[in-house]
Design an enzyme around this catalytic site. Structure first.
Site, mmCIF file in Angstrom:
data_model
loop_
_atom_site.group_PDB
_atom_site.id
_atom_site.type_symbol
_atom_site.label_atom_id
_atom_site.label_comp_id
_atom_site.label_asym_id
_atom_site.label_seq_id
_atom_site.Cartn_x
_atom_site.Cartn_y
_atom_site.Cartn_z
ATOM 1 C CG ASN A 7 25.190 -15.904 -66.156
ATOM 2 O OD1 ASN A 7 26.220 -15.402 -66.598
ATOM 3 N ND2 ASN A 7 24.254 -16.428 -66.946
ATOM 4 C CD1 TRP A 8 27.657 -11.032 -62.005
ATOM 5 C CD2 TRP A 8 29.662 -10.096 -62.406
ATOM 6 N NE1 TRP A 8 28.208 -10.684 -60.793
ATOM 7 C CE2 TRP A 8 29.447 -10.104 -61.010
ATOM 8 C CE3 TRP A 8 30.847 -9.563 -62.881
ATOM 9 C CZ2 TRP A 8 30.371 -9.595 -60.100
ATOM 10 C CZ3 TRP A 8 31.785 -9.056 -61.979
ATOM 11 C CH2 TRP A 8 31.536 -9.076 -60.603
ATOM 12 C CE LYS A 9 21.916 -13.887 -68.007
ATOM 13 N NZ LYS A 9 20.584 -14.005 -68.548
ATOM 14 C CG HIS A 94 23.026 -19.246 -70.218
ATOM 15 N ND1 HIS A 94 22.224 -18.457 -71.000
ATOM 16 C CD2 HIS A 94 22.696 -18.978 -68.933
ATOM 17 C CE1 HIS A 94 21.452 -17.726 -70.205
ATOM 18 N NE2 HIS A 94 21.721 -18.022 -68.949
ATOM 19 C CD GLU A 96 21.260 -15.006 -71.909
ATOM 20 O OE1 GLU A 96 22.424 -14.871 -71.527
ATOM 21 O OE2 GLU A 96 20.271 -14.616 -71.240
ATOM 22 C CD GLU A 166 19.304 -20.261 -66.076
ATOM 23 O OE1 GLU A 166 19.301 -19.333 -65.277
ATOM 24 O OE2 GLU A 166 20.010 -20.284 -67.098
ATOM 25 N N GLY A 172 15.367 -13.226 -67.829
ATOM 26 C CA GLY A 172 15.414 -11.799 -68.156
ATOM 27 C C GLY A 172 14.064 -11.189 -68.480
ATOM 28 C CB SER A 212 12.679 -13.470 -63.707
ATOM 29 O OG SER A 212 12.786 -13.066 -65.060
ATOM 30 N N GLY A 233 20.761 -14.002 -62.883
ATOM 31 C CA GLY A 233 21.367 -13.184 -63.924
ATOM 32 C C GLY A 233 21.268 -11.705 -63.564
ATOM 33 N N GLY A 234 20.258 -11.036 -64.101
ATOM 34 C CA GLY A 234 20.106 -9.585 -63.943
ATOM 35 C C GLY A 234 20.271 -9.090 -62.511
HETATM 36 P P1 PGA Z 1 17.889 -13.669 -65.173
HETATM 37 O O1 PGA Z 1 18.939 -14.637 -65.897
HETATM 38 O O2 PGA Z 1 18.056 -13.866 -63.682
HETATM 39 O O3 PGA Z 1 18.272 -12.290 -65.617
HETATM 40 O O4 PGA Z 1 16.532 -14.078 -65.629
HETATM 41 C C1 PGA Z 1 19.179 -15.926 -65.417
HETATM 42 C C2 PGA Z 1 20.184 -16.618 -66.311
HETATM 43 O O5 PGA Z 1 20.120 -16.461 -67.525
HETATM 44 O O6 PGA Z 1 21.064 -17.344 -65.833
#
Ligand code: PGA
Length: 256
Positions: A7-9, A94, A96, A166, A172, A212, A233-234
């Protein structure tokens, strides 16, 4: 097959960097495509370019969101009908989006149903906030999200349904969840999915951990008996790091 989603966001901010990133992971992802379903999930403007790089590679493409109607006066929205020829997967719900865009369980259920009806696979995200975790109410919160999100699903959807657990406090933050907590919650999710669409169908639904995840900690999740992969994500923005995650995942599932 396990699923490993990147997930590149809202990154990267230009197409050249997006194409460099996907080219950087393609070799390793393609090399393990028979053991791990890797899904690259860039922002909407880079979907077409990334799809051209992924073409025929066996590595899949996903979108980060979709709307619940197929067309109409919904400014700024993108429908499953528009995505279905480009992508195989879409993320829905998600945290966010729940946090910054006010996305509700009802909206998540409508998006999930619409995406499934367009033959897209859905990665539905659920997870408790830090306050819930500290108060010991994670199970109630996650159960309610799963029940509401799956309200319009049936057993027929199981092969294209993925639930990503999650914990919001783990996203993050560098504070990845204790595998024991992740395991218990994934077991709870599997049970609820079984109650909703039948135990046989629920076995086909894949359940991921996210929050994470990086190369140095992925093994402890993918080794969990009920874990069918991870949502990253990150760490998916660093080609070398993500390639290392693909390798560890393929190695663990190759031995199952
Ligand atoms: P993260 O994000 O790996 O940066 O914690 C995961 C996500 O939000 O899908």
């Amino acid at each position: 097959m396990p699923l490993l989603a990147a997930n590149w966001k809202m990154n990267p901010t230009n197409e050249d960097d997006a194409l460099d990133l996907v080219r950087g992971v393609l070799g390793v992802a393609r090399g393990h495509a028979d053991r791990v379903e890797v899904v690259i999930i860039p922002p909407f403007p880079w979907l077409l370019g990334v799809s051209e790089v992924l073409d025929q590679s066996g590595v899949k493409l996903g979108a980060q969101d979709c709307f619940w109607e197929m067309s109409g006066p919904f400014t700024g929205e993108v429908s499953p009908a528009m995505l279905k020829d480009l992508c195989q997967w879409v993320i829905v719900g998600h945290s966010e989006r729940r946090l910054y865009l006010g996305e509700t369980d009802e909206m998540v259920a409508k998006k999930t149903a619409a995406a499934l009806s367009s033959e897209l696979g859905v990665i539905m995200c659920v997870g408790e906030l830090a306050d819930h975790y500290d108060a010991g109410t994670s199970d109630e919160v996650v159960s309610a999200q799963v029940k509401a999100g799956l309200a319009r699903c049936s057993a027929d959807d199981s092969a294209r349904l993925v639930i990503a657990y999650e914990p919001v406090w783990a996203i993050g933050s560098g504070r990845n969840a204790d595998p024991e907590h992740a395991y218990k919650t994934m077991r709870l999710i599997r049970r609820i999915v079984g109650e909703m669409i039948g135990a046989g169908a629920a076995r086909k639904v894949r359940i991921l951990y996210g929050g994470s995840v990086k190369a140095s900690n992925v093994q402890q999740y993918v080794e969990l008996p009920l874990c069918d992969g991870v949502l990253v994500g990150g760490a998916s923005l660093d080609a070398e790091e993500f390639a290392a995650i693909v390798k560890v995942t393929a190695e663990v599932y190759g031995h199952r």
